[in-house]
Design an enzyme around this catalytic site. Structure first.
Site, short mmCIF file in Angstrom:
data_model
loop_
_atom_site.label_atom_id
_atom_site.label_comp_id
_atom_site.label_asym_id
_atom_site.label_seq_id
_atom_site.Cartn_x
_atom_site.Cartn_y
_atom_site.Cartn_z
N HIS A 1 -23.96 36.27 -29.40
CA HIS A 1 -23.65 34.83 -29.42
C HIS A 1 -22.47 34.61 -30.35
O HIS A 1 -22.24 35.39 -31.28
CB HIS A 1 -24.85 34.04 -29.92
CG HIS A 1 -26.00 33.98 -28.96
ND1 HIS A 1 -27.03 33.10 -29.11
CD2 HIS A 1 -26.26 34.70 -27.84
CE1 HIS A 1 -27.89 33.26 -28.13
NE2 HIS A 1 -27.45 34.24 -27.35
N CYS B 1 -29.36 28.58 -31.68
CA CYS B 1 -30.68 28.97 -31.19
C CYS B 1 -31.49 29.56 -32.35
O CYS B 1 -31.00 29.67 -33.47
CB CYS B 1 -30.52 30.00 -30.06
SG CYS B 1 -29.90 31.60 -30.62
N CYS C 1 -29.72 32.65 -33.95
CA CYS C 1 -28.55 32.30 -34.76
C CYS C 1 -28.94 31.53 -36.01
O CYS C 1 -28.37 31.75 -37.08
CB CYS C 1 -27.55 31.53 -33.91
SG CYS C 1 -26.85 32.55 -32.58
N GLU D 1 -22.00 32.63 -32.80
CA GLU D 1 -22.35 32.55 -34.22
C GLU D 1 -22.60 33.93 -34.82
O GLU D 1 -22.15 34.22 -35.93
CB GLU D 1 -23.62 31.69 -34.42
CG GLU D 1 -23.49 30.28 -33.90
CD GLU D 1 -24.01 30.09 -32.48
OE1 GLU D 1 -24.57 29.01 -32.21
OE2 GLU D 1 -23.86 31.01 -31.64
#
Length: 150
Positions: A53, A83, A86, A55
């Site tokens: 992801h 999420c 993260c 992040e």
């Protein structure tokens, strides 16, 4: 221009890169003292890595740049609400502040589905600013999924 808007525009530029690569358009930047120390966009499809992801990739790059996995004193800008994975990484990295654009009612772990960063049982607190350039951050995601359905 507002400082948070400035850095969110950089995160949006990263999200554009993700979109061009066929990835869900999410971008992130890590900032310390007004300077970007890392920037990234979603790459799970291209890397074949479910943890890639924006992040997470940005935090990895920031940790490498800083020579330390602890990122106290930094702010992470993300185009969408993080999420669970993260949000957990923000805690473990000791990121001081999170600024995000769009909420994520289907997977958000900061204000939507969960409030992980507010959990008093955890050993770190991250300040949160939500909704910075939310319309722009939502629009790029909507456009991506609209085009996928065509």
């Amino acid at each position: 221009m507002d400082r948070d808007e400035h850095f969110m525009r950089l995160a949006l530029a990263e999200a554009q890169k993700a979109m061009k690569a066929g990835e869900v358009p999410v971008g992130a930047v890590v900032v310390r003292g007004g300077e970007v120390i890392a920037a990234a966009h979603n790459e799970p499809v291209g890397r074949r890595d479910p943890s890639a992801h924006a992040e997470i990739v940005a935090l990895r790059r920031a940790a490498a740049a800083e020579g330390n996995y602890r990122l106290a004193g930094t702010t992470l800008y993300a185009t969408i609400e993080p999420c669970l994975m993260c949000a957990g990484a923000l805690i473990h990295a000791r990121v001081s502040r999170l600024v995000f654009g769009a909420t994520d009612p289907k997977g958000g772990a900061v204000v939507s589905l969960y409030r992980v960063l507010e959990d008093d049982r955890l050993n770190h607190r991250t300040d949160v600013t939500a909704g910075v350039l939310a319309a722009e951050c939502s629009e790029i995601l909507s456009r991506f999924f609209r085009e996928k359905r065509l």
